[in-house]
Design a protein around this motif. Structure first.
Motif, short mmCIF file in Angstrom:
data_model
loop_
_atom_site.label_atom_id
_atom_site.label_comp_id
_atom_site.label_asym_id
_atom_site.label_seq_id
_atom_site.Cartn_x
_atom_site.Cartn_y
_atom_site.Cartn_z
N ILE A 1 1.81 19.17 -6.77
CA ILE A 1 3.23 18.91 -6.52
C ILE A 1 3.58 17.48 -6.92
O ILE A 1 4.59 17.23 -7.58
N GLY A 2 2.74 16.52 -6.52
CA GLY A 2 2.98 15.14 -6.90
C GLY A 2 2.98 14.94 -8.40
O GLY A 2 3.83 14.22 -8.95
N LYS A 3 2.03 15.58 -9.09
CA LYS A 3 1.96 15.48 -10.55
C LYS A 3 3.23 16.02 -11.20
O LYS A 3 3.79 15.41 -12.12
N ARG A 4 3.68 17.17 -10.74
CA ARG A 4 4.84 17.81 -11.37
C ARG A 4 6.13 17.05 -11.08
O ARG A 4 7.00 16.96 -11.94
N LEU A 5 6.25 16.51 -9.88
CA LEU A 5 7.40 15.65 -9.58
C LEU A 5 7.41 14.43 -10.50
O LEU A 5 8.46 14.04 -11.03
N GLY B 1 0.83 -1.18 0.00
CA GLY B 1 0.00 0.00 0.00
C GLY B 1 0.87 1.24 0.00
O GLY B 1 2.09 1.17 0.21
N PRO B 2 0.27 2.40 -0.23
CA PRO B 2 1.05 3.62 -0.41
C PRO B 2 1.65 4.14 0.89
O PRO B 2 1.18 3.82 1.98
N PRO B 3 2.68 4.95 0.79
CA PRO B 3 3.26 5.57 1.98
C PRO B 3 2.31 6.60 2.56
O PRO B 3 1.49 7.19 1.84
N ASN B 4 2.42 6.83 3.86
CA ASN B 4 1.55 7.82 4.51
C ASN B 4 2.17 9.21 4.41
O ASN B 4 2.59 9.82 5.39
N SER B 5 2.24 9.69 3.19
CA SER B 5 2.71 11.04 2.89
C SER B 5 1.95 11.50 1.67
O SER B 5 1.98 10.83 0.62
N ALA B 6 1.26 12.63 1.78
CA ALA B 6 0.45 13.11 0.65
C ALA B 6 1.31 13.34 -0.58
O ALA B 6 0.97 12.91 -1.69
N VAL B 7 2.44 14.02 -0.40
CA VAL B 7 3.30 14.33 -1.55
C VAL B 7 3.93 13.06 -2.10
O VAL B 7 3.94 12.83 -3.32
N ALA B 8 4.49 12.22 -1.22
CA ALA B 8 5.17 11.01 -1.69
C ALA B 8 4.20 10.08 -2.41
O ALA B 8 4.54 9.49 -3.45
N PHE B 9 2.99 9.94 -1.87
CA PHE B 9 2.02 9.06 -2.52
C PHE B 9 1.56 9.63 -3.85
O PHE B 9 1.44 8.92 -4.85
N ALA B 10 1.27 10.94 -3.89
CA ALA B 10 0.84 11.55 -5.15
C ALA B 10 1.91 11.38 -6.22
O ALA B 10 1.62 11.06 -7.38
N PHE B 11 3.16 11.60 -5.84
CA PHE B 11 4.27 11.39 -6.76
C PHE B 11 4.29 9.95 -7.25
O PHE B 11 4.39 9.67 -8.46
N ALA B 12 4.20 9.00 -6.32
CA ALA B 12 4.24 7.58 -6.68
C ALA B 12 3.06 7.22 -7.59
O ALA B 12 3.21 6.46 -8.56
N HIS B 13 1.89 7.75 -7.27
CA HIS B 13 0.69 7.44 -8.06
C HIS B 13 0.87 7.85 -9.52
O HIS B 13 0.64 7.04 -10.44
N PHE B 14 1.26 9.10 -9.74
CA PHE B 14 1.36 9.58 -11.12
C PHE B 14 2.57 8.98 -11.84
O PHE B 14 2.51 8.78 -13.06
N LEU B 15 3.62 8.67 -11.11
CA LEU B 15 4.76 7.99 -11.73
C LEU B 15 4.36 6.58 -12.15
O LEU B 15 4.70 6.12 -13.26
N GLN B 16 3.63 5.89 -11.29
CA GLN B 16 3.18 4.53 -11.61
C GLN B 16 2.21 4.56 -12.80
O GLN B 16 2.29 3.70 -13.68
#
Length: 515
Positions: A396-400, A171-186
């Motif tokens: 931020i996650g999207k742009r990362l 499951g995803p990490p408990n960080s809004a930025v880290a998870f958003a980054f991981a989601h869009f990268l995946q």
């Protein structure tokens, strides 16, 4: 006899030694063991050698078997071993890793491993902000089928550690930025993504610096000399660590605002785990002054905004040395809009370009792009005037993820907003040309905002702006010969300039005036 990773007895990270040193409590070398990050459900990095390491009886031969490979290495006199697996292809199918030793009857089996993209996400409170705190990001959790996280438990150590506490979770990490980054990268490459989350609110960059950086960073040398001489602080740290948990908020804050000791306990144990790179969302703690190393409060003994950029470049270089990876990619999150300015400046107006605001920190952060293999996620259009913990983390996650997709996966995507490339002065006007400016426009259909002009008087005037192709033409009726431009150079600027991809223009200034 086979021993699963899940059944192995947890290793307690810290015990206390004399002279205020904190050393890792390890089992005897005779017990075959693996590095902390090798647990069930781990994600391994694809397309590069994968180090696997641990401890065992000196002289033994340790064999690691995974994905059709079998690699062996000799345990050295200190009881340490390491083998490097050949590069692995991305794989969504669960597989096990088996580790055995010629001097042990037990073998360790690590179950349910995937292979994909692995990133470390670190920094302070805006990286730590939990996924559930941002509803738009929390809504993505049901889609996180191929994302896993390892959260490093928050603690400190006076000495560099080889192990930390934590486990890979499905499951995803408990960080809004880290998870958003991981989601869009995946989403961009459809491979598993693993996030190693190592962050702690209120921490300065100095907290995440290895002691060896005292050789190249003068102010950090002073900081560590002061820390080493401060027996009262070291005694208090030791007392907190030896006490009961959870720590009080006061004790928690005291620990995380110290220099170096977060790196020792929370970053060094990650070396040399194979990963694509590191996402760094930190800087707020270093915005307490312009020039750094102020005396009060005690936790303001840090770089300040003006030298942060040079320190950040050295920090990136040192981390690459730790991993022995010149290609370790580093993505930095630019400080978003925030309307607080220092008392040291001539203005407290959050939109005034002469204020001692976060504009100077952003300028420092952008210096990291002078190093290859780096990127800065622009958040100048985000943030809140009075809230240092804004909730607009999804962009931020999207742009990362766009930066990572372009620069580490080779995808043909636009990942930068407009970047100033040339400035042409003429009587009564200045024309600013941009790169990454295809379809240059504004997000609200109005003329561009956030531009200021000045001449040698150093007085700044808001500019009228008009888009012409991939350039912006600036003027002000009060300036017959404008010479300099500042764009989005304030604490909380009002900006709307974007490219066709909707990515905001990066802040810049063309003057060299001293703050």
């Amino acid at each position: 006899m086979r021993t699963s990773q899940a059944s192995r007895r947890p290793v307690r990270c810290f015990r206390f030694a004399v002279l205020f040193a904190v050393a890792m409590s390890q089992p005897a070398y005779g017990e075959l063991q693996l590095g902390s990050l090798f647990t069930d459900h781990a994600v391994l990095q694809r397309d590069m050698p994968v180090p696997v390491w641990g401890k065992a009886d000196p002289g033994a031969t340790v064999t690691v078997a995974f994905a059709g490979q079998s690699k062996s290495g000799l345990v050295d006199g200190d009881g340490k071993w390491r083998v490097d697996l050949d590069p692995l292809k991305a794989n969504v199918d669960s597989r096990d890793m088996t580790v055995s030793s010629t001097k042990h009857s037990d073998e360790i089996v690590i179950a349910d491993l995937l292979v994909g993209e692995v990133w470390i996400c670190s920094g302070q409170s805006n990286m730590q902000m939990g996924t559930q705190a941002v509803k738009e990001i929390a809504a993505l959790v049901p889609e996180a089928k191929k994302i896993r996280g390892f959260q490093v438990n928050r603690t400190v150590s006076f000495t560099e550690q080889e192990s930390c506490e934590g486990n890979w979770e499905v499951g995803p990490p408990n960080s809004a930025v880290a998870f958003a980054f991981a989601h869009f990268l995946q989403q961009s490459d459809d491979v598993p993504v693993g996030i190693i989350l190592s962050c702690w609110g209120s921490s300065s960059i100095e907290a995440w610096m290895p002691r060896g950086m005292t050789e190249s960073v003068p102010h950090f040398k002073t900081v560590m000399q002061e820390f080493d001489a401060d027996d009262e602080t070291k005694q208090k740290i030791q007392s907190i660590l030896a006490g009961t948990k959870p720590w009080s908020n006061q004790d928690d804050v005291f620990l995380r605002r110290q220099p170096n000791i977060l790196y020792n306990a929370m970053m060094k144990p990650l070396v040399p785990f194979a990963c694509r790179g590191l996402v760094w969302y930190q800087g707020e703690r270093n915005t307490q002054s312009m020039f750094g190393m102020v005396d009060s409060p005690w936790f303001s003994r840090n770089s300040g905004m003006l030298i942060y950029g040079d320190v950040l470049k050295q920090w990136v270089t040192r981390y690459r040395k730790e991993w022995n990876r010149d290609d370790l990619h580093v993505l930095v999150v630019m400080m978003p809009g925030f309307g607080v300015a220092l008392d040291s400046g001539p203005s407290k107006d959050p939109e005034n370009p002469i204020a001692h605001s976060w504009a100077w920190m952003r300028e420092s952060q952008l210096k990291v792009r002078e190093l290859p293999g780096t990127g800065v996620s622009n958040s100048i259009d985000l943030g809140e005037t009075k809230n240092v913990h804004p909730k607009d983390k999804l962009p931020i996650g999207k742009r990362l993820a766009l930066l990572a997709a372009r620069d580490t996966l080779g995808q043909a995507v636009e990942a930068d907003g407009p970047v100033v490339s040339q400035v042409v002065t003429a009587p009564g006007r200045i024309t600013v040309h941009f790169e990454h400016a295809d379809g240059l426009t504004t997000s609200d259909g109005k003329p561009p905002t956030g531009f200021w002009l000045a001449d040698d008087s150093k007085n700044w005037f808001a500019a009228s702006a008009a888009i012409e192709g991939e350039a912006v033409v600036l003027s002000n009726d009060g300036l017959s010969h404008p010479l300099y431009v500042r764009y989005a150079f304030s604490g909380k600027p009002s900006v709307n300039l974007v490219n066709a991809s909707g990515l905001p223009a990066y802040p810049f200034r063309t003057d060299t005036f001293q703050p």
